[in-house]
Design an enzyme around this catalytic site. Structure first.
Site, mmCIF file in Angstrom:
data_model
loop_
_atom_site.group_PDB
_atom_site.id
_atom_site.type_symbol
_atom_site.label_atom_id
_atom_site.label_comp_id
_atom_site.label_asym_id
_atom_site.label_seq_id
_atom_site.Cartn_x
_atom_site.Cartn_y
_atom_site.Cartn_z
ATOM 1 N N CYS A 1 5.476 12.715 -6.976
ATOM 2 C CA CYS A 1 4.719 13.383 -8.034
ATOM 3 C C CYS A 1 4.000 12.326 -8.849
ATOM 4 C CB CYS A 1 5.681 14.176 -8.917
ATOM 5 S SG CYS A 1 4.868 14.801 -10.410
ATOM 6 N N ASP B 1 -1.838 -11.088 21.908
ATOM 7 C CA ASP B 1 -1.237 -9.794 21.611
ATOM 8 C C ASP B 1 0.115 -10.025 20.911
ATOM 9 O OD1 ASP B 1 -0.830 -6.828 22.136
ATOM 10 O OD2 ASP B 1 0.922 -7.706 23.106
ATOM 11 N N HIS C 1 0.815 -1.218 0.000
ATOM 12 C CA HIS C 1 0.000 0.000 0.000
ATOM 13 C C HIS C 1 0.847 1.266 0.000
ATOM 14 C CE1 HIS C 1 -3.517 -2.533 1.848
ATOM 15 N NE2 HIS C 1 -3.205 -2.876 0.618
HETATM 16 ZN ZN LIG Z 1 6.749 15.889 -11.288
#
Ligand SMILES: [Zn+2]
Length: 250
Positions: A133, A241, A125
């Protein structure tokens, strides 16, 4: 402790010591011990604020603004989170050669922080500790983005090409990274032991990996607080746990 639990923990220890091509598949439950909340859990962030999906991010400046506002709010709430004993145990097992690959659904960067890096780590993920970008792929550091965002309220643009900059995570509606999925599937099919650690296995296609591993002959271990749909096919199910369970291996 119940005798049955003790026997299960001994069985886990035997598997962890003998495995040679182990895969650790980790989810939100591994990082709750580091103070990072499970956003999917009842009352979690995603039940109160619907996540911003990828199409909205692309089409709406207001969605991009909201995505960045939430991103920094979450970072503030989890600031200073460090790997816990369960992360350290996984890192130790990688170092010792028992775990060949760590596949994670987490975006918190805590496996890297505990020393699991490069080829050994697959982040299905993405990673929320930096941004990229969407057009040219350039990496942007959050610390460089934040002052501008807070000063102007405008979502960040790429310093190189002017494209949209987004946290380097996979959003709802954004395709899974093909290369990461392919590597994860290969690792699952080659595994001798497949360890599910703190994942409820509800997010597909990632949750298909334990089935692939099991079908290819791996021993399937599921350690998660809640029952999962795959418990019936697991060789060992532990509801303990994770920090307590794995601390002896850290
Ligand atoms: Zn860029």
């Amino acid at each position: 402790m119940e005798r049955d639990d003790q026997r299960k923990i001994e069985r886990l220890g035997t598997l962890l010591r003998s495995m040679r091509r182990g895969v650790a598949f980790t989810g939100a439950g591994l990082s709750t011990g580091s103070g990072i909340p499970d956003f999917r859990s009842p009352g979690g962030l995603w039940t109160r604020h619907r996540p911003i999906d990828f199409d909205s991010f692309l089409s709406s400046a207001e969605s991009r603004r909201e995505a960045w506002r939430r991103k920094f709010a979450i970072d503030d709430a989890t600031n200073g989170a460090a790997p816990n004993a369960a992360h350290r145990a996984v890192a130790r097992l990688v170092e010792q050669g028992g775990i060949a690959t760590v596949v994670t659904q987490n975006i918190d960067g805590l496996h890297q922080a505990s020393g699991v890096t490069g080829e050994k780590l697959i982040e299905l993920h993405g990673n929320g500790t930096y941004a990229t970008c969407l057009d040219c792929g350039a990496r942007h550091e959050l610390a460089e983005i934040r002052p501008g965002f807070e000063a102007t309220g405008e979502p960040p643009a790429c310093r190189i090409c002017g494209g949209f900059v987004k946290s380097a995570t996979i959003s709802f509606g954004q395709p899974m990274p093909a290369e990461a999925m392919r590597r994860a599937q290969d690792a699952a099919r080659e595994a001798d032991v497949f360890l599910v650690l703190g994942s409820s296995l509800v997010v597909y296609p990632a949750a298909a990996l334990p089935v692939s591993a099991k079908q290819a002959g791996a021993a399937l271990v599921i350690a998660n607080r809640e029952p999962t749909d795959l418990d019936p096919i697991a060789d060992l199910v532990l509801r303990t746990d994770l920090v307590a369970l794995l601390a002896p291996f850290a």
